[in-house]
Enzyme design. Structure first.
Site, PDB file in Angstrom:
ATOM      1  N   GLN A  96     -10.754  -0.516   0.220  1.00 41.80           N
ATOM      2  CA  GLN A  96     -11.148  -1.279  -0.970  1.00 41.80           C
ATOM      3  C   GLN A  96      -9.926  -1.828  -1.720  1.00 41.80           C
ATOM      4  OE1 GLN A  96     -11.849   1.885  -0.317  1.00 41.80           O
ATOM      5  NE2 GLN A  96     -11.435   3.246  -2.052  1.00 41.80           N
ATOM      6  N   SER A 138       4.342   7.485  15.575  1.00 39.77           N
ATOM      7  CA  SER A 138       5.782   7.281  15.602  1.00 39.77           C
ATOM      8  C   SER A 138       6.401   7.941  16.829  1.00 39.77           C
ATOM      9  CB  SER A 138       6.297   7.942  14.329  1.00 39.77           C
ATOM     10  OG  SER A 138       7.488   7.411  13.914  1.00 39.77           O
ATOM     11  N   TYR A 173       0.846  -1.180   0.000  1.00 42.41           N
ATOM     12  CA  TYR A 173       0.000   0.000   0.000  1.00 42.41           C
ATOM     13  C   TYR A 173       0.886   1.236   0.000  1.00 42.41           C
ATOM     14  CZ  TYR A 173      -3.971   2.983   0.614  1.00 42.41           C
ATOM     15  OH  TYR A 173      -4.926   3.931   0.394  1.00 42.41           O
ATOM     16  N   HIS A 215      -3.254 -41.938  15.415  1.00 43.30           N
ATOM     17  CA  HIS A 215      -1.865 -41.497  15.481  1.00 43.30           C
ATOM     18  C   HIS A 215      -0.980 -42.669  15.904  1.00 43.30           C
ATOM     19  CE1 HIS A 215      -3.588 -37.459  15.435  1.00 43.30           C
ATOM     20  NE2 HIS A 215      -2.374 -36.917  15.420  1.00 43.30           N
ATOM     21  N   ASP A 273      16.386   6.954   8.303  1.00 46.74           N
ATOM     22  CA  ASP A 273      15.100   6.983   7.593  1.00 46.74           C
ATOM     23  C   ASP A 273      15.293   6.830   6.089  1.00 46.74           C
ATOM     24  OD1 ASP A 273      13.603   7.332   9.840  1.00 46.74           O
ATOM     25  OD2 ASP A 273      13.411   9.504   9.650  1.00 46.74           O
ATOM     26  N   GLN A 277      11.080  13.954  14.484  1.00 43.24           N
ATOM     27  CA  GLN A 277       9.945  13.085  14.777  1.00 43.24           C
ATOM     28  C   GLN A 277       8.664  13.896  14.881  1.00 43.24           C
ATOM     29  OE1 GLN A 277      10.421   9.638  14.913  1.00 43.24           O
ATOM     30  NE2 GLN A 277       8.288  10.002  14.441  1.00 43.24           N
ATOM     31  N   GLU A 320      10.291   3.249  19.189  1.00 40.04           N
ATOM     32  CA  GLU A 320      10.584   2.906  17.797  1.00 40.04           C
ATOM     33  C   GLU A 320      12.040   3.264  17.445  1.00 40.04           C
ATOM     34  OE1 GLU A 320       8.261   5.327  15.220  1.00 40.04           O
ATOM     35  OE2 GLU A 320       8.637   4.109  13.434  1.00 40.04           O
ATOM     36  N   HIS A 321      12.435   4.501  17.753  1.00 43.56           N
ATOM     37  CA  HIS A 321      13.798   4.962  17.468  1.00 43.56           C
ATOM     38  C   HIS A 321      14.475   5.368  18.767  1.00 43.56           C
ATOM     39  CE1 HIS A 321      11.224   6.286  13.989  1.00 43.56           C
ATOM     40  NE2 HIS A 321      12.139   5.612  13.320  1.00 43.56           N
ATOM     41  N   HIS A 325       6.362  14.923  11.853  1.00 44.49           N
ATOM     42  CA  HIS A 325       5.567  13.933  11.108  1.00 44.49           C
ATOM     43  C   HIS A 325       4.068  14.112  11.325  1.00 44.49           C
ATOM     44  CE1 HIS A 325       8.057  11.184   8.923  1.00 44.49           C
ATOM     45  NE2 HIS A 325       8.867  10.997   9.947  1.00 44.49           N
ATOM     46  N   GLU A 348      -2.709 -39.388  24.821  1.00 44.96           N
ATOM     47  CA  GLU A 348      -3.550 -38.256  24.433  1.00 44.96           C
ATOM     48  C   GLU A 348      -4.881 -38.705  23.835  1.00 44.96           C
ATOM     49  OE1 GLU A 348      -1.372 -35.472  22.026  1.00 44.96           O
ATOM     50  OE2 GLU A 348      -0.181 -34.767  23.730  1.00 44.96           O
ATOM     51  N   ASN A 360      -3.881   5.153   6.115  1.00 46.19           N
ATOM     52  CA  ASN A 360      -4.703   5.828   7.125  1.00 46.19           C
ATOM     53  C   ASN A 360      -5.470   4.791   7.969  1.00 46.19           C
ATOM     54  OD1 ASN A 360      -6.835   4.922   5.563  1.00 46.19           O
ATOM     55  ND2 ASN A 360      -7.205   6.908   4.595  1.00 46.19           N
TER      56      ASN A 360
END
Lengths: 431, 431
Positions: free
Chosen positions: A192, A238, A131, A422, A363, A260, A329-330, A263, A417, A215
């Protein structure tokens, strides 16, 4: 001016826990809408895609040529780039490729002491869908970070879906698609498009794994389709944690924190330092830089709402525990010798070592993936890698001797079992 | 007698696609109930657990001692096992441990041609939670297959949740917990137990990863909590594909097919052979064996509803494509030389090589994990491994020289993406 916390404050532990537990993710009540969209695409395929695309993107999918962007258009976009930008994308691609090639897992095939042949084979999935958002968040770097690991993994077919609102596509994204060697680009977006990749339509063949940012609708669609296809981790806002002593240039650290914050208003920037005076200097630099940034409004909103500065007595003794609780994250380690801190930080998406390693270099061009676990998920998940586009098949092989050695134990356990077929499949073979 | 398909039939392709696409998973409309249970556990913790456990398991959690099963009870259960059963569990555990130890990933740490230090460190998650079903499906082998990889990965805390209806626990499961070295056993089950592991309660500390089989409520709870914690793959009904030539003993192959069918009426067993007479012989053996099995009713239901036999002209030429479309959990290659088939089968959870390797030996004692992707998910996912209990942190480090080499490209890309603070954090450092 934001409040600077100190580990010496008697209520520090409570304040810090409140920061750790704070949810920055906005609740988007989109689950029901996404379920409907996915069902519609599953049932009606391309017709549904065309309707949604007309409604949401103001773009009409009629002729075959409306549906996809041909490789030639991507190649042209690449050729039309300014030279420095083309070189930068090429350098980024080469370095990302090289880092991910070193990540390829090894197969195993051995015979153990009992004479049992054992092993595992890693193979790429047949097809990956990526995506790529339209509009402001259409980052060519993101396309490279998703498509190149898939290609390195050995995926034969890479299909992009991307919305082209009113028919407009982003030439930087097309150029990146050319560099990464993407096979198909479909001009559809939203839940979609994710549904089309998972279920397949008349025109779009289904894929096995879907990755890439999007999104709330896109994220929810991937979440709902988890299991129908493989997906990368569900991503949230982030964050960056900078651990810096007082010997840094405060302007550098301010820029790192703002990289950061710019963003999104939900991004979070945290500084841990052992120098209270330095913390105030960094904040002054932040105020000045924000006033000069074209992204200043977003950065301001993020910093005011979620920015945190913590002063500790001893970086080496105190910062790792705080960092592990945050599982950011960072994590930048802006100190002379980051080695000791690095080994004490158990939970982080990516660690940036030393004063000369700002997050932004990672990045884009360093090589490691910039798709990383957010929202404390570094406790249990990893950045995107070739493994997200591969799967492992285990195998085993016995002969009469090794079967006689371990078969009876299998039969004993099967009986215990309550699984007699088996047991029988084993007992028939024991000689 | 079931219908035997042949690839020579003109409508074979359609019939086969119908088999591939058939959903054996039952729709359980439990999502809403699970959401409510999880919210209640999140808000009210142990009080909610006690109420749900009273209602669903008929078991009262009052005193501290009611809540968990102490390690001493597990050790006692182990000591009380019959000798052959104890030996079988010990052998299984040792072989599972050894296979998974060989799986541990290697860290990377290198300096590339541009002088950039790059690498990745694998680390275990702090805590893992394992769901162990109560009642009929309480398999000690499953406990070993989940707990041992977690321990080998280096997980420091392993907590089991398991329902004990009317207070009854399964001594085989307790013995397996002792062997695997589980740290905590909580007497709670269902979605509420999964919620307790994810969110934590007054008594139960939260974990980072939750694995293990369960009913529809448990599976849905894990699905809803994906992202709050890591989970193993969502599992569906189990399946086996046996590829066998006519030189096999039909009784052996019948037992192999039934070892899948006896699990559940939704299980699926498929035979692909190049010998129509052999197929009929296998079916006769199946009928005889079913009449002798204590699990015969389940096996009959599964075989009649989902059993499939396919006769092909040429195993080597035709079976791999069919197997790849099915992407089955278990694939047995009951032929003299399985090597060539193995390398053509791209999508399978686990491959069992040769006539002497029935699935059941892999279920218990061979070493590879028996938690494998079902329902065609082998197209994109892998069996349980140490990696499910680990995560990778990438790292990078630059100095002035390497920064000058690649930094400018990062700044160029940051400007092109409209992220000026990213660019500034780089430009400030270029000398």
């Amino acid at each position: 001016m934001i409040n600077i916390l100190s580990t010496l404050q008697p209520d520090f532990a409570q304040k810090f826990e409140r920061i750790v537990e704070a949810r920055r993710e906005t609740d988007n009540d989109v689950a029901g809408q996404v379920t409907d969209i996915l069902q519609t695409v599953k049932l009606r395929g391309d017709a549904a895609l065309a309707e949604f695309t007309h409604r949401f993107d103001g773009y009409t999918l009629a002729e075959d040529a409306d549906w996809s962007i041909p490789p030639e258009a991507c190649e042209q976009a690449y050729k039309d780039l300014p030279g420095d930008l083309r070189d930068a994308l090429d350098l980024a691609a080469a370095r990302i490729r090289s880092y991910h090639e070193a990540q390829l897992p090894e197969n195993r095939d051995y015979v153990d002491a009992a004479g049992v042949r054992l092993g595992a084979i890693w193979r790429a999935v047949d097809a990956a869908g990526l995506y790529v958002p339209g509009g402001r968040a259409a980052y060519p770097s993101s396309l490279l970070m998703n498509a190149i690991p898939a290609r390195v993994a050995g995926v034969e077919r890479i299909a992009i879906v991307t919305p082209t609102p009113k028919g407009v596509s982003n030439p930087l994204v097309l150029a990146a698609a050319h560099i990464a060697g993407v096979d198909e680009i479909w001009r559809v977006g939203g839940a979609q498009a994710v549904g089309a990749l998972a279920y397949g339509t008349q025109r779009i063949r289904p894929v096995d794994v879907i990755t890439g940012p999007g999104n709330a609708w896109v994220a929810e669609a991937k979440r709902q389709l988890y299991g129908v296809v493989g997906i990368d981790m569900v991503a949230g806002p982030s964050e960056i944690l900078v651990i810096a002593d007082g010997s840094n240039d405060p302007d550098w650290i301010a820029a790192d924190l703002l990289s950061q914050a710019e963003h999104d208003p939900t991004s979070q920037s945290i500084l841990i330092t052992d120098d209270a005076v330095f913390a105030r200097q960094v904040e002054d630099c932040i105020d000045i830089q924000i006033s000069q940034l074209s992204t200043g409004r977003t950065a301001r909103a993020s910093w005011d709402a979620h920015g945190v500065m913590i002063v500790v007595n001893d970086l080496d003794a105190e910062a790792p525990a705080l960092a592990n609780r945050l599982a950011a994250e960072h994590v930048e380690l802006a100190v002379d010798n980051p080695e000791s801190l690095m080994h004490k930080i158990r939970h982080a998406g990516s660690i940036f070592l030393g004063r000369m390693t700002p997050e932004a270099v990672g990045d884009y061009v360093a090589g490691p993936n910039h798709v990383l676990p957010t929202g404390r998920r570094a406790r249990f998940s990893s950045g995107l890698s070739v493994l997200d586009f591969m799967k492992r098949t285990s195998f085993l092989g016995l002969d009469q001797t090794s079967f006689n050695a371990i078969g009876p134990a299998a039969a004993t356990l099967a009986h215990a079992e309550g699984l007699p077929a088996h047991a029988k499949s084993v007992e028939l073979r024991i000689k």
